[in-house]
Design a protein around this motif. Sequence first.
Motif, mmCIF file in Angstrom:
data_model
loop_
_atom_site.group_PDB
_atom_site.id
_atom_site.type_symbol
_atom_site.label_atom_id
_atom_site.label_comp_id
_atom_site.label_asym_id
_atom_site.label_seq_id
_atom_site.Cartn_x
_atom_site.Cartn_y
_atom_site.Cartn_z
ATOM 1 N N VAL A 114 1.118 -1.225 0.407
ATOM 2 C CA VAL A 114 -0.153 0.007 0.009
ATOM 3 C C VAL A 114 0.932 1.127 -0.674
ATOM 4 C CG1 VAL A 114 -2.135 -1.250 1.385
ATOM 5 C CG2 VAL A 114 -0.129 -0.224 2.369
ATOM 6 N N ARG A 115 2.247 1.348 -0.058
ATOM 7 C CA ARG A 115 2.812 2.375 0.010
ATOM 8 C C ARG A 115 2.416 2.933 -1.327
ATOM 9 N NH1 ARG A 115 9.518 2.645 0.665
ATOM 10 N NH2 ARG A 115 9.811 4.346 0.814
ATOM 11 N N ASN A 116 3.164 2.475 -2.057
ATOM 12 C CA ASN A 116 1.985 3.399 -3.513
ATOM 13 C C ASN A 116 1.257 3.210 -4.017
ATOM 14 O OD1 ASN A 116 5.338 4.771 -3.766
ATOM 15 N ND2 ASN A 116 5.966 2.623 -4.158
ATOM 16 N N ILE A 117 -0.021 3.228 -3.269
ATOM 17 C CA ILE A 117 -1.342 2.439 -3.854
ATOM 18 C C ILE A 117 -2.156 3.859 -4.393
ATOM 19 C CG2 ILE A 117 -2.325 3.338 -1.710
ATOM 20 C CD1 ILE A 117 -3.740 0.312 -3.568
ATOM 21 N N GLY A 118 -1.731 4.502 -4.484
ATOM 22 C CA GLY A 118 -1.966 6.609 -5.042
ATOM 23 C C GLY A 118 -2.104 5.904 -6.803
ATOM 24 N N VAL A 119 -0.136 5.608 -6.952
ATOM 25 C CA VAL A 119 -0.287 5.802 -8.142
ATOM 26 C C VAL A 119 -0.441 4.071 -8.439
ATOM 27 C CG1 VAL A 119 2.051 5.178 -9.907
ATOM 28 C CG2 VAL A 119 2.294 6.893 -7.485
ATOM 29 N N LEU A 120 -0.673 2.881 -7.759
ATOM 30 C CA LEU A 120 -0.987 2.020 -8.695
ATOM 31 C C LEU A 120 -2.819 1.918 -9.075
ATOM 32 C CD1 LEU A 120 0.458 -0.458 -6.497
ATOM 33 C CD2 LEU A 120 1.031 0.049 -8.462
ATOM 34 N N TYR A 121 -3.274 2.441 -8.057
ATOM 35 C CA TYR A 121 -4.850 2.543 -8.199
ATOM 36 C C TYR A 121 -5.367 3.567 -9.777
ATOM 37 C CZ TYR A 121 -9.695 3.945 -7.890
ATOM 38 O OH TYR A 121 -11.173 4.147 -7.443
ATOM 39 N N SER A 122 -4.259 4.905 -9.820
ATOM 40 C CA SER A 122 -3.848 5.609 -10.931
ATOM 41 C C SER A 122 -4.547 4.577 -12.433
ATOM 42 C CB SER A 122 -3.262 6.817 -11.134
ATOM 43 O OG SER A 122 -3.470 8.078 -9.606
ATOM 44 N N SER A 123 -2.688 3.764 -12.115
ATOM 45 C CA SER A 123 -2.619 3.253 -13.270
ATOM 46 C C SER A 123 -4.235 1.829 -13.566
ATOM 47 C CB SER A 123 -1.552 2.214 -13.207
ATOM 48 O OG SER A 123 -0.701 2.603 -12.394
ATOM 49 N N MET A 124 -4.568 1.717 -12.483
ATOM 50 C CA MET A 124 -5.879 0.854 -12.593
ATOM 51 C C MET A 124 -7.235 1.571 -14.115
ATOM 52 S SD MET A 124 -8.328 -1.315 -10.011
ATOM 53 C CE MET A 124 -9.095 -0.058 -9.582
ATOM 54 N N MET A 125 -6.528 3.053 -13.002
ATOM 55 C CA MET A 125 -7.404 3.829 -13.489
ATOM 56 C C MET A 125 -7.460 3.902 -14.930
ATOM 57 S SD MET A 125 -10.399 4.252 -11.902
ATOM 58 C CE MET A 125 -11.108 5.544 -12.961
ATOM 59 N N ILE A 126 -6.617 3.742 -15.848
ATOM 60 C CA ILE A 126 -6.503 3.498 -17.250
ATOM 61 C C ILE A 126 -6.722 2.428 -18.083
ATOM 62 C CG2 ILE A 126 -4.441 3.169 -19.343
ATOM 63 C CD1 ILE A 126 -2.202 5.100 -17.713
ATOM 64 N N ALA A 127 -6.630 1.134 -17.434
ATOM 65 C CA ALA A 127 -7.411 -0.133 -17.558
ATOM 66 C C ALA A 127 -9.158 -0.001 -17.935
ATOM 67 C CB ALA A 127 -6.368 -0.759 -16.895
ATOM 68 N N ILE A 128 -9.695 0.808 -16.616
ATOM 69 C CA ILE A 128 -11.203 0.702 -16.304
ATOM 70 C C ILE A 128 -11.412 1.749 -17.851
ATOM 71 C CG2 ILE A 128 -12.572 1.484 -15.015
ATOM 72 C CD1 ILE A 128 -11.507 1.581 -13.032
ATOM 73 N N ILE A 129 -10.731 2.784 -17.567
ATOM 74 C CA ILE A 129 -11.237 3.479 -19.165
ATOM 75 C C ILE A 129 -11.276 3.066 -20.571
ATOM 76 C CG2 ILE A 129 -10.407 5.794 -20.113
ATOM 77 C CD1 ILE A 129 -9.729 6.661 -17.352
ATOM 78 N N SER A 130 -10.452 2.343 -20.294
ATOM 79 C CA SER A 130 -9.882 2.010 -22.317
ATOM 80 C C SER A 130 -10.323 0.715 -22.184
ATOM 81 C CB SER A 130 -8.204 1.394 -22.245
ATOM 82 O OG SER A 130 -7.943 0.132 -20.947
ATOM 83 N N GLY A 131 -10.721 -0.398 -21.332
ATOM 84 C CA GLY A 131 -12.386 -1.285 -21.352
ATOM 85 C C GLY A 131 -13.735 -0.360 -21.243
ATOM 86 N N THR A 132 -14.132 0.149 -20.696
ATOM 87 C CA THR A 132 -15.104 0.822 -20.992
ATOM 88 C C THR A 132 -15.384 1.806 -22.095
ATOM 89 O OG1 THR A 132 -15.214 1.809 -18.482
ATOM 90 C CG2 THR A 132 -16.632 3.107 -20.309
ATOM 91 N N PHE A 133 -14.050 2.550 -22.623
ATOM 92 C CA PHE A 133 -14.532 3.275 -24.453
ATOM 93 C C PHE A 133 -14.449 1.490 -25.387
ATOM 94 C CE2 PHE A 133 -11.696 4.647 -28.301
ATOM 95 C CZ PHE A 133 -12.585 5.390 -28.487
ATOM 96 N N LEU A 134 -13.714 0.996 -25.354
ATOM 97 C CA LEU A 134 -13.374 -0.147 -26.401
ATOM 98 C C LEU A 134 -15.212 -0.953 -26.206
ATOM 99 C CD1 LEU A 134 -9.819 -1.290 -26.418
ATOM 100 C CD2 LEU A 134 -10.846 0.423 -28.393
ATOM 101 N N ILE A 135 -15.130 -1.287 -25.788
ATOM 102 C CA ILE A 135 -16.078 -2.474 -25.234
ATOM 103 C C ILE A 135 -17.563 -1.785 -25.193
ATOM 104 C CG2 ILE A 135 -17.634 -4.845 -23.915
ATOM 105 C CD1 ILE A 135 -14.256 -4.936 -23.183
ATOM 106 N N SER A 136 -17.908 -0.616 -24.646
ATOM 107 C CA SER A 136 -19.062 -0.366 -23.403
ATOM 108 C C SER A 136 -19.374 1.117 -25.327
ATOM 109 C CB SER A 136 -19.206 0.138 -23.098
ATOM 110 O OG SER A 136 -18.751 -0.384 -21.668
#
Length: 203
Positions: A114-136
């Motif tokens: 959890v030391r860099n959880i902010g950066v990790l969560y921001s990186s996860m948002m890229i996957a969320i946005i890309s999946g939402t855009f391409l599929i949805s």
Amino acid sequence: AVSWGAGGLLIINIGQLVEIVGLGKDSKDVFVSLISIMNCIGRLGAGALSDKLLRLGVPRVYVFGMATLGLGVGMLILSAASQSALYLATLLVGFLYGSCNVLGPAILGDLYGVRNIGVLYSSMMIAIISGTFLISTRLFASVYEAHATEDGAGHEHCVGQGCISASTHACAIMCFCVGTLYLTFHAYRRGVCRRALDGALNE
């Protein structure tokens, strides 16, 4: 990305889905409420369940894999393009979408700390946005527009199974493939840890 894209396919396009199954536009508010309620229950339930299973030795990635497979089932149900199927898919996908939203950050914390959880969560948002855009957005829209017809005012309308069959089946296949990969990763990692433990004990 696929998990959030599958959830977004239903959530973002609920207005068109209501029309596709032959319900009035007023029904949209009911489905938005159902999605919100199930999303909340999924977040609360998956968080508590994953914590309990983790203490029993079942990692969160396994739960995430099962949720992804469940989203694939939800897409197959939605592909029936009937009113009852839309209600059922809304309940299931809403719950599992909420589950993925709470499991994602927790898995990142389990794997990388959890030391860099902010950066990790921001990186996860890229996957969320890309999946939402391409599929949805892209996948759903391309299939919908291919079967839609224009009225006198130039507005597109589409009713029937053909409007979503290809997009929901494609999304279901992606969910089944990705969910299987998650479970395979869990089994592989568990086997590696078990072999390492056996080797240490034998020494």
